[in-house]
Design a protein around this motif. Structure first.
Motif, PDB file in Angstrom:
ATOM      1  N   PHE A  58       0.807  -1.216   0.000  1.00  0.00           N
ATOM      2  CA  PHE A  58       0.000   0.000   0.000  1.00  0.00           C
ATOM      3  C   PHE A  58       0.846   1.274   0.000  1.00  0.00           C
ATOM      4  O   PHE A  58       0.324   2.346   0.286  1.00  0.00           O
ATOM      5  N   ASN A  59       2.117   1.136  -0.306  1.00  0.00           N
ATOM      6  CA  ASN A  59       2.981   2.315  -0.328  1.00  0.00           C
ATOM      7  C   ASN A  59       2.489   3.346  -1.335  1.00  0.00           C
ATOM      8  O   ASN A  59       2.503   4.551  -1.083  1.00  0.00           O
ATOM      9  N   THR A  60       2.057   2.881  -2.491  1.00  0.00           N
ATOM     10  CA  THR A  60       1.493   3.742  -3.527  1.00  0.00           C
ATOM     11  C   THR A  60       0.284   3.048  -4.133  1.00  0.00           C
ATOM     12  O   THR A  60       0.375   1.893  -4.533  1.00  0.00           O
ATOM     13  N   ILE A  61      -0.822   3.762  -4.204  1.00  0.00           N
ATOM     14  CA  ILE A  61      -2.031   3.195  -4.813  1.00  0.00           C
ATOM     15  C   ILE A  61      -1.980   3.512  -6.308  1.00  0.00           C
ATOM     16  O   ILE A  61      -2.405   4.578  -6.754  1.00  0.00           O
ATOM     17  N   ASP A  62      -1.432   2.578  -7.063  1.00  0.00           N
ATOM     18  CA  ASP A  62      -1.210   2.826  -8.492  1.00  0.00           C
ATOM     19  C   ASP A  62      -1.826   1.771  -9.405  1.00  0.00           C
ATOM     20  O   ASP A  62      -1.548   1.755 -10.601  1.00  0.00           O
ATOM     21  N   THR A  63      -2.663   0.897  -8.861  1.00  0.00           N
ATOM     22  CA  THR A  63      -3.349  -0.110  -9.681  1.00  0.00           C
ATOM     23  C   THR A  63      -4.795  -0.237  -9.214  1.00  0.00           C
ATOM     24  O   THR A  63      -5.114   0.070  -8.053  1.00  0.00           O
ATOM     25  N   PRO A  64      -5.697  -0.690 -10.087  1.00  0.00           N
ATOM     26  CA  PRO A  64      -7.086  -0.913  -9.679  1.00  0.00           C
ATOM     27  C   PRO A  64      -7.194  -1.893  -8.512  1.00  0.00           C
ATOM     28  O   PRO A  64      -8.039  -1.722  -7.631  1.00  0.00           O
ATOM     29  N   GLU A  65      -6.330  -2.909  -8.505  1.00  0.00           N
ATOM     30  CA  GLU A  65      -6.347  -3.906  -7.443  1.00  0.00           C
ATOM     31  C   GLU A  65      -6.061  -3.278  -6.084  1.00  0.00           C
ATOM     32  O   GLU A  65      -6.765  -3.527  -5.108  1.00  0.00           O
ATOM     33  N   LYS A  66      -5.028  -2.437  -6.003  1.00  0.00           N
ATOM     34  CA  LYS A  66      -4.671  -1.794  -4.739  1.00  0.00           C
ATOM     35  C   LYS A  66      -5.777  -0.843  -4.284  1.00  0.00           C
ATOM     36  O   LYS A  66      -6.099  -0.773  -3.090  1.00  0.00           O
ATOM     37  N   ALA A  67      -6.353  -0.097  -5.234  1.00  0.00           N
ATOM     38  CA  ALA A  67      -7.433   0.830  -4.894  1.00  0.00           C
ATOM     39  C   ALA A  67      -8.634   0.066  -4.351  1.00  0.00           C
ATOM     40  O   ALA A  67      -9.274   0.491  -3.382  1.00  0.00           O
ATOM     41  N   TYR A  68      -8.934  -1.075  -4.970  1.00  0.00           N
ATOM     42  CA  TYR A  68     -10.056  -1.897  -4.512  1.00  0.00           C
ATOM     43  C   TYR A  68      -9.841  -2.354  -3.071  1.00  0.00           C
ATOM     44  O   TYR A  68     -10.737  -2.218  -2.228  1.00  0.00           O
ATOM     45  N   TRP A  69      -8.654  -2.904  -2.776  1.00  0.00           N
ATOM     46  CA  TRP A  69      -8.417  -3.428  -1.428  1.00  0.00           C
ATOM     47  C   TRP A  69      -8.371  -2.320  -0.395  1.00  0.00           C
ATOM     48  O   TRP A  69      -8.787  -2.518   0.756  1.00  0.00           O
ATOM     49  N   LEU A  70      -7.904  -1.138  -0.782  1.00  0.00           N
ATOM     50  CA  LEU A  70      -7.922  -0.011   0.154  1.00  0.00           C
ATOM     51  C   LEU A  70      -9.363   0.329   0.512  1.00  0.00           C
ATOM     52  O   LEU A  70      -9.686   0.552   1.686  1.00  0.00           O
ATOM     53  N   ARG A 178     -15.723   0.676  -5.439  1.00  0.00           N
ATOM     54  CA  ARG A 178     -16.152  -0.709  -5.649  1.00  0.00           C
ATOM     55  C   ARG A 178     -15.764  -1.584  -4.455  1.00  0.00           C
ATOM     56  O   ARG A 178     -16.556  -2.414  -3.990  1.00  0.00           O
ATOM     57  N   GLY A 179     -14.544  -1.394  -3.957  1.00  0.00           N
ATOM     58  CA  GLY A 179     -14.106  -2.150  -2.792  1.00  0.00           C
ATOM     59  C   GLY A 179     -14.920  -1.809  -1.560  1.00  0.00           C
ATOM     60  O   GLY A 179     -15.293  -2.693  -0.776  1.00  0.00           O
ATOM     61  N   PHE A 180     -15.220  -0.507  -1.386  1.00  0.00           N
ATOM     62  CA  PHE A 180     -15.995  -0.091  -0.221  1.00  0.00           C
ATOM     63  C   PHE A 180     -17.405  -0.667  -0.278  1.00  0.00           C
ATOM     64  O   PHE A 180     -17.950  -1.121   0.743  1.00  0.00           O
TER      65      PHE A 180
END
Length: 222
Positions: A58-70, A178-180
């Motif tokens: 989670f150092n940088t949110i730079d992919t759809p996958e990381k944004a989803y999990w955040l 979407r993740g939320f």
């Protein structure tokens, strides 16, 4: 000192070696010292187990996958910080219904982790309801600090800020939402009487009105 129950001892036997003493203590609501002290009574030897994972995920949110999990963690995860002079006790915990354990496995795979997913019964004494649940706990000061920088703090329920563009870019914000929604939302369909046709809609629940308002405002502009 609280006496050990048969169920607690069985849980300790079944999970020692798969979970750390701290993780077991969290599940049983006992201290690490209590867990370690009881090991000899069950014929268990003390040992250390370490897990590997991508702590900088989670150092940088730079992919759809990381944004989803955040977004998913913002809804269904929690940050716990019981750090003291003895060391860091920062950790991320995600708990779901037992039937949703595949989702925890997907998260574990995304962070390249090998942490165990633990199963337990949760009892709501006020409602007299017992449910089967599962959880994954990641002990990592660096990952927790990255999440805090992205707006996730301990006891965030009533003070969850909607991400800024610096935290999550506009292009990735739909994936965060979407993740939320996967965590705290629901999709339904119904017949609208005024139009005599079926429509789809989703609802999102949350305790922080400012967060929900900011989400609604973002969606209304798209």
């Amino acid at each position: 000192m609280k006496r050990w129950t048969v169920e607690e001892e069985k849980f300790l036997k079944d999970n020692y070696g798969k979970m750390t003493c701290r993780e077991i203590g969290d599940c049983l609501e006992r201290s690490v010292g209590s867990i370690r002290k009881h090991l000899p009574y069950l014929g268990l030897r003390r040992s250390r187990y370490k897990y590997s994972f991508n702590a900088s995920y989670f150092n940088t949110i730079d992919t759809p996958e990381k944004a989803y999990w955040l977004g998913f963690i913002a809804a269904d995860g929690c940050i716990i910080d019981t750090s003291s002079e003895k060391g860091s006790q920062k950790r991320l915990k995600i708990g779901l219904q037992k039937s949703d354990d595949e989702h925890l496995k997907k998260f574990r795979e995304c962070i390249n982790g090998n942490h165990p997913i633990t199963y337990y019964e949760s009892v709501n004494k006020k409602r007299n309801i017992c449910s089967e649940e599962c959880q994954i706990v990641i002990y990592s000061a660096s990952m927790v600090e990255d999440l805090e920088r992205l707006g996730l703090y301990p006891r965030k329920t009533y003070s969850l800020p909607f991400p800024t563009e610096e935290q999550v870019s506009i292009g990735l914000m739909p994936h965060y939402i979407r993740g939320f929604i996967d965590g705290d939302g629901a999709f339904t369909s119904r017949i609208r009487n005024d139009r005599n046709r079926r429509v789809a809609e989703f609802t999102v629940t949350g305790a922080d009105k400012s967060f929900l308002f900011a989400m609604k405002q973002f969606l209304s502009l798209r």
